[in-house]
Design an enzyme around this catalytic site. Structure first.
Site, PDB file in Angstrom:
ATOM      1  N   GLU A   5       0.830  -1.207   0.000  1.00  0.00           N
ATOM      2  CA  GLU A   5       0.000   0.000   0.000  1.00  0.00           C
ATOM      3  C   GLU A   5       0.858   1.248   0.000  1.00  0.00           C
ATOM      4  O   GLU A   5       0.531   2.246  -0.658  1.00  0.00           O
ATOM      5  CB  GLU A   5      -0.917  -0.007   1.227  1.00  0.00           C
ATOM      6  N   SER A  18     -27.234  24.352 -15.501  1.00  0.00           N
ATOM      7  CA  SER A  18     -28.637  23.976 -15.306  1.00  0.00           C
ATOM      8  C   SER A  18     -28.859  22.480 -15.498  1.00  0.00           C
ATOM      9  O   SER A  18     -29.703  21.878 -14.820  1.00  0.00           O
ATOM     10  CB  SER A  18     -29.530  24.771 -16.257  1.00  0.00           C
ATOM     11  N   HIS A  44     -14.975   8.338 -10.837  1.00  0.00           N
ATOM     12  CA  HIS A  44     -16.131   8.820 -10.085  1.00  0.00           C
ATOM     13  C   HIS A  44     -16.346  10.301 -10.387  1.00  0.00           C
ATOM     14  O   HIS A  44     -15.456  11.121 -10.163  1.00  0.00           O
ATOM     15  CB  HIS A  44     -15.905   8.619  -8.587  1.00  0.00           C
TER      16      HIS A  44
END
Length: 629
Positions: free
Chosen positions: A332, A518, A578
């Site tokens: 990691e 919008s 994401h």
């Protein structure tokens, strides 16, 4: 340790195994750093942490040298410039002050952006090396200047402590840099790594060895107090001037050995009755040093204790509703390597079945609890806190301590730990730990002094905070694995989206241009409607005890995050998919919300921003469609 971890899980009733990957890592061979003053005298840095009689791990013959993982092999000599925290804004401030950068060596203070981005930014401004140091000004109230003795005699920072760490460009992509997007196996093709690791050498040093370097710049360039950059000036008795100092030459050498080497993720499984619903929990096992009492062993110990708790339940004949998977990640520290490779290998199964990923990295390094999560997890995560006693004072709960520190704000996920690959494949996630507060003993991050002696003497004597964090993680996992309906709060996601939208408008309004958002506002409104509908459907399923309807709701809760992922990823960052949140391109750790839009606006590229209004809106509408009843 990989097999030891798997063996402990096996003893507690988990089906355990090791998953192996062949990954690119590099290791230190030699290094040196010296400052030659204009008068010809020389200061030679030791690049070592002091051996302490009281702390046996500091004298182990196999202790790890001070170095940066994935750092570049090089030998350079030049004048040097203090660059603050090494953010792009810091370098731009230096440019505006006419401080020469090209051909110089950067001296950067830790804090702010991920360390690899400091090195990256130095190279972007044509500097030829980078030296990184920790400043006691970031240590809160427990400092020598405030009258506290330094470790091991007291709780303040030992002046020789050095923060090791990776310098991979984490905000570009994590994992093995030679296998972007696919797992590292013996026959895996290996890609060029130049876009994600430095092209100039770097070295980390202690503040006691940074003082001569900073002091030699006093009176040259612009004094730190006049640079007008946040956190430019630290707590050392120097002016934090930019330099360079004419004739003061820094010489640095860094020699690394490249290797394709095996790493091992330990995996433990309890099969649930619902095979298409899976809960994954993870903690990394590797450390930069022999000790690693807080990072990662506090989290690793908690994971072992959690396995014991579930083992006791298994012994009674209990079986979870959902499959539980424990993971102990390797490598990691280099760049989330073990978890990224594992997710890349098992991506189809994970996206078909995983309801959530729970991450505990540094389980305990202080008394200040904190969580960051995707918004739908926040309600259950904070409610569970109220069931756990916190050791600071009688009758205090984990929730009380957390609320006092956070004012009730759950953090937004960026990057820096193993939830990253899960989040960016559309899997609900949470990261947790108890960190150093401003009045806690100083935690020596990535240092030899992150040791059992430090933890048992200062960090958590009696290990009561370990116990509390273990209880919290176990209870949260139990509810997520066994509740009939996954305990998610979808309107909480609506609240978060609206907050992120307001932040985006503020960013746009800080410029002289306009952007039509919008479509994004309409997408958020559509999501809000779907979120309310699915919560009503959940209430109906529970009130009628309709198992088929509960399954429908659970699968919507499991899957809706997948909608937020955008094929092809963010601009120039295909790993990060994401559309709602991602690590900032110039932070590495800290999150940016609506990143495709926000970072385009900040870069002045409104054409790209308009494109990402559309792509972000599409992602939110996809998530809304999954929730729609």
């Amino acid at each position: 340790m990989a097999q030891w971890t798997a063996d402990r899980w096996s003893e507690n009733g988990f089906q355990a195994r090791l998953d192996e990957y062949q990954t690119y890592l590099n290791y230190p061979v030699s290094h040196s750093l010296s400052l030659t003053y204009p008068n010809g005298s020389v200061f030679k840095a030791s690049l070592e942490e002091a051996v302490l009689t009281e702390d046996e791990t500091t004298s182990y013959p196999n202790r790890i040298p001070t170095f940066n993982g994935y750092s570049f092999t090089g030998n350079v000599t030049a004048e040097y410039v203090y660059v603050g925290r090494g953010q792009v804004a810091d370098f731009e401030a230096l440019v505006s002050l006419n401080v020469p950068l090209e051909g110089k060596i950067a001296l950067a203070k830790y804090g702010g952006p991920f360390r690899g981005l400091k090195v990256k930014n130095a190279a972007l401004y044509k500097m030829i090396g980078c030296v990184l140091f920790t400043d006691p000004g970031d240590d809160g109230n427990i400092t020598v200047a405030n009258g506290y003795a330094a470790y091991p005699d007291g709780p303040a920072r030992n002046p020789t402590s050095v923060q090791r760490g990776s310098v991979q460009f984490l905000s570009t992509y994590p994992g093995d840099p030679t296998t972007p997007g696919y797992p590292s196996k013996p026959d895996s093709p290996r890609a060029d790594i130049s876009s994600v690791v430095p092209s100039i050498p770097s070295l980390p040093i202690s503040y006691v060895e940074a003082i001569p370097l900073l002091r030699a710049l006093d009176g040259f360039g612009t004094p730190g107090s006049q640079v007008n950059r946040t956190n430019w000036v630290g707590a050392l008795n120097v002016s934090y001037s930019t330099g360079p100092a004419p004739g003061a030459m820094l010489s640095m050498s860094n020699v690394m050995r490249d290797a394709i080497t095996p790493i091992w993720d330990a995996v433990g499984i309890i099969n649930g009755t619902n095979q298409d619903e899976v809960l994954v929990l993870g903690n990394h096992r590797d450390a930069w040093i022999v000790g690693g009492a807080a990072d990662p062993n506090s989290g690793s110990a908690i994971m072992v204790e959690l396995s014991k708790a579930f083992g006791k339940l298994l012994a009674t004949g209990w079986k979870p509703r959902r499959t539980i998977v424990l993971c102990s990640w390797d490598a990691e520290e280099y760049g989330l390597v073990g978890s990224t490779e594992w997710v890349e290998e098992h991506i189809n199964w994970l996206t078909e079945s995983t309801i959530a990923y729970l991450n505990i990295d540094v389980g305990v390094s202080g008394k200040s609890p904190g969580i960051s999560s995707t918004p739908e997890v926040r309600t259950i995560a904070t409610n569970i806190m109220k069931k756990v006693s916190w050791p600071t004072m009688p009758n205090e709960t984990l929730y009380d301590a957390w609320f006092a520190e956070s004012d009730g704000e759950v953090g937004t996920l960026g990057s820096g730990s193993d939830y990253t690959s899960f989040l960016h494949n559309g899997i609900s996630s949470i990261d947790m730990g108890a960190d150093q507060g401003v009045d806690d003993p100083v935690y020596h991050y990535h240092s030899n002094y992150d040791s059992y002696h430090w933890m048992s003497t200062y960090g958590d004597p009696g290990y009561q905070y370990h116990k509390a964090m273990g209880q919290y993680l176990s209870l949260l996992a139990y509810h997520l694995a066994t509740d009939e309906v996954i305990p998610y709060d979808l309107p909480a996601y609506t609240i978060a989206l609206r907050s992120y939208y307001d932040e985006l408008l503020a960013t746009i309004n800080s410029t002289s241009k306009t952007l039509d958002t919008s479509e994004l506002a309409a997408a958020i409104a559509q999501f809000a409607t779907s979120a309310n509908e699915v919560m009503a459907l959940m209430d109906q399923a529970v009130s009628t005890n309709d198992s088929a309807l509960k399954t429908v709701v659970n699968h919507k809760f499991r899957d809706f995050q997948r909608g937020f992922t955008s094929a092809g990823g963010l601009p120039d960052r295909e790993f990060y998919k994401h559309v709602v949140n991602a690590p900032g391109i110039d932070t590495g750790y800290a999150p940016t919300t609506f990143p495709g839009i926000t970072e385009a606006v900040e870069a002045g590229n409104f054409e790209l921003a308009a494109e990402w209004v559309g792509r972000t809106s599409l992602g939110i509408r996809r998530a809304a469609d999954i929730l729609k009843t």
